[in-house]
Design an enzyme around this catalytic site. Structure first.
Site, PDB file in Angstrom:
ATOM      1  N   HIS A 164      10.657  -3.914   3.222  1.00  0.00           N
ATOM      2  CA  HIS A 164      11.045  -2.516   3.109  1.00  0.00           C
ATOM      3  C   HIS A 164      11.436  -1.939   4.457  1.00  0.00           C
ATOM      4  O   HIS A 164      11.042  -2.439   5.499  1.00  0.00           O
ATOM      5  CB  HIS A 164       9.967  -1.644   2.446  1.00  0.00           C
ATOM      6  CG  HIS A 164       8.698  -1.407   3.215  1.00  0.00           C
ATOM      7  ND1 HIS A 164       7.886  -2.409   3.691  1.00  0.00           N
ATOM      8  CD2 HIS A 164       8.061  -0.253   3.560  1.00  0.00           C
ATOM      9  CE1 HIS A 164       6.817  -1.885   4.287  1.00  0.00           C
ATOM     10  NE2 HIS A 164       6.904  -0.582   4.236  1.00  0.00           N
ATOM     11  N   HIS A 170       0.823  -1.216   0.000  1.00  0.00           N
ATOM     12  CA  HIS A 170       0.000   0.000   0.000  1.00  0.00           C
ATOM     13  C   HIS A 170       0.863   1.275   0.000  1.00  0.00           C
ATOM     14  O   HIS A 170       0.447   2.315   0.510  1.00  0.00           O
ATOM     15  CB  HIS A 170      -1.029  -0.022   1.142  1.00  0.00           C
ATOM     16  CG  HIS A 170      -0.441  -0.087   2.530  1.00  0.00           C
ATOM     17  ND1 HIS A 170      -1.040  -0.791   3.554  1.00  0.00           N
ATOM     18  CD2 HIS A 170       0.671   0.451   3.063  1.00  0.00           C
ATOM     19  CE1 HIS A 170      -0.316  -0.671   4.652  1.00  0.00           C
ATOM     20  NE2 HIS A 170       0.724   0.095   4.387  1.00  0.00           N
ATOM     21  N   HIS A 224      -1.118   5.171   9.535  1.00  0.00           N
ATOM     22  CA  HIS A 224       0.265   5.645   9.672  1.00  0.00           C
ATOM     23  C   HIS A 224       0.285   6.999  10.362  1.00  0.00           C
ATOM     24  O   HIS A 224       0.598   8.019   9.756  1.00  0.00           O
ATOM     25  CB  HIS A 224       0.922   5.749   8.302  1.00  0.00           C
ATOM     26  CG  HIS A 224       0.861   4.474   7.506  1.00  0.00           C
ATOM     27  ND1 HIS A 224      -0.265   4.065   6.844  1.00  0.00           N
ATOM     28  CD2 HIS A 224       1.792   3.512   7.286  1.00  0.00           C
ATOM     29  CE1 HIS A 224      -0.019   2.906   6.237  1.00  0.00           C
ATOM     30  NE2 HIS A 224       1.213   2.553   6.496  1.00  0.00           N
ATOM     31  N   GLU A 250       4.636  -5.272   8.595  1.00  0.00           N
ATOM     32  CA  GLU A 250       3.280  -5.108   8.040  1.00  0.00           C
ATOM     33  C   GLU A 250       2.744  -6.401   7.445  1.00  0.00           C
ATOM     34  O   GLU A 250       1.536  -6.583   7.343  1.00  0.00           O
ATOM     35  CB  GLU A 250       3.270  -4.021   6.946  1.00  0.00           C
ATOM     36  CG  GLU A 250       3.482  -2.617   7.485  1.00  0.00           C
ATOM     37  CD  GLU A 250       3.380  -1.543   6.397  1.00  0.00           C
ATOM     38  OE1 GLU A 250       3.111  -0.399   6.757  1.00  0.00           O
ATOM     39  OE2 GLU A 250       3.564  -1.841   5.201  1.00  0.00           O
TER      40      GLU A 250
HETATM   41 FE   LIG Z   1       2.088   0.822   5.756  1.00  0.00          FE
END
Ligand SMILES: [Fe+2]
Lengths: 136, 279
Positions: free
Chosen positions: B193, B12, B59, B240
């Site tokens: 990431h 996302h 976030h 995540e």
């Molecule tokens: Fe995220």
């Protein structure tokens, strides 16, 4: 109050990373609240008009405040800033996540983008501090 | 009876949303990514679920650190789009399904998953980017959405095992809803990431590919991946991926993989997309 010394957590052995755990979140609470305030356009404007004055509205430590004024991204991570909140400071400056990440690595944005286009940073040599020192 | 017919795993990455919103999706940097999502978009257009359960994370937009819920279920009838710091994304607001969401809460809490009930919530790129990737840019979203926001920002996130079990409980809850509905569940975020510190930009393609394989063929192995392994091997933000295990848990034992796509990079992220149909 003195800080109680706890046993080091296993993830503290990961190089180049400040894991945002409950203790770091506690230290960074007011810093992150400041960053969160930058979600509002009027606050972004007020901050840019007088950064030092605006930051005084929040109960940050002096080290955190200096980190903000100097855009010292890694220091802010260490002092409890969380990257997603720090990004709001980058956005306020008209920059992107990518720019902020490149500054944290000490690369230019262009070098960082090049690295990503080549498949990103390999985890080899970056899994633990001892592995990192072995390479350095 | 309502049924979860399929699951979608997708990254996302906010830059993907920004690329669409700023008309950059045909540029050389972005074109391969958007081409890679075309089959998923076509699948979505064929499948046309009535309801999407969107497992994602906020976030620091809906939630700052005043309250940090591990699992928060959006029970509102509408979810406005958050201004994350550069103005809200120009996408339609998200229509919820309060009646079904209330049923999920009731069933999940009795199944010992103590959900935080959220009646007002703005939604950020974690939710809107998957919508854009799978639906493109319609004037209104063609389905109702129940957001399930998971804390993966403040360590520790819930474990993979906990997430997988929550997925199973969600399946049970949906199947006890007395209305003919097609439901698709999304697990979003990842893949490998890291967007913080000198180690930013880390990507671990073998890890990601093994994760995609595991979703398809051996989810029990993925459930055992410890938080430290995600951090160390796949980057601080790869945690995540536990949200994909909620999706997988909700599909039942047998699945068929109907689509897969993997691409590096989108900004700092290795992008993955998988579609699994429940069998
Ligand atoms: Fe995220």
């Amino acid at each position: 109050m003195t800080e109680v010394k706890q046993k080091e957590e296993a993830y503290e052995d990961i190089p180049g990373t400040w894991v945002f755990d409950a203790q770091r979140a506690r230290q960074g609470y007011h810093l992150n609240e400041f960053l969160y305030s930058l979600m509002k356009a009027e606050n972004r404007k007020a901050f840019l008009a007088d950064e030092a004055e605006y930051t005084k509205r929040f109960r940050m430590t002096e080290a955190q405040r200096q980190g903000v004024l100097h855009r010292d991204w890694n220091r802010l991570l260490e002092l409890g800033g969380v990257s997603y909140a720090l990004a709001k400071l980058a956005f306020t400056d008209g920059k992107s996540y990518q720019y902020m990440a490149s500054r944290m690595t000490g690369m230019t944005e262009k070098e960082y983008v090049e690295m990503m286009l080549k498949g990103g940073r390999s985890p080899d040599g970056w899994r633990s501090k001892s592995e990192r020192q072995g390479r350095a | 009876m309502a049924r979860i017919i399929a699951g979608v795993g997708t990254s996302h990455t906010p830059a993907i949303g920004a690329a669409v919103d700023n008309g950059k999706s045909a540029e050389p940097y972005w074109a391969p990514l958007f081409q890679g999502y075309e089959p998923a978009k076509a699948w979505m257009a064929r499948t046309r679920p009535d309801v999407v359960i969107m497992v994602y994370n906020d976030h620091v937009n809906a939630f700052d650190f005043k309250i940090v819920p591990t699992f928060a279920l959006g029970c509102a009838s509408e979810f406005p789009i958050a201004d994350e710091g550069w103005g809200p994304r120009p996408v339609p607001p998200v229509q919820g399904y309060p009646q079904l969401a209330a049923h999920l809460v009731q069933s999940l809490v009795l199944d010992e998953f103590d959900m935080t009930i959220v009646n007002e919530m703005q939604v950020d790129h974690g939710l809107t980017v998957p919508m854009t990737l799978l639906y493109g840019t319609p004037h209104a979203w063609p389905c109702r959405v129940i957001p399930l926001a998971v804390n993966v920002i403040q360590y520790p996130a819930p474990t993979g095992h906990r997430c997988y079990m929550l997925g199973k409980a969600i399946r049970k809850a949906v199947e006890s809803w007395n209305e003919d509905l097609k439901v698709v569940i999304f697990g979003t975020g990842g893949m490998s990431h890291q967007i913080q510190g000198p180690r930013a930009g880390l990507v671990n393609t073998p890890f990601d590919k093994a994760f995609l394989d595991g979703l398809s063929r051996d989810p029990e192995r993925l459930v055992g991946i410890q938080p430290l392994e995600y951090l160390r091997d796949a980057g601080a933000e790869a945690i995540e991926l536990v949200m994909w295990l909620i999706m997988r848990g909700a599909l039942g034992e047998r699945v068929e993989e109907v689509h897969r796509f993997y691409h590096v990079p989108a900004s700092s992220t290795a992008v993955g997309n998988i579609i699994l149909e429940s069998r």
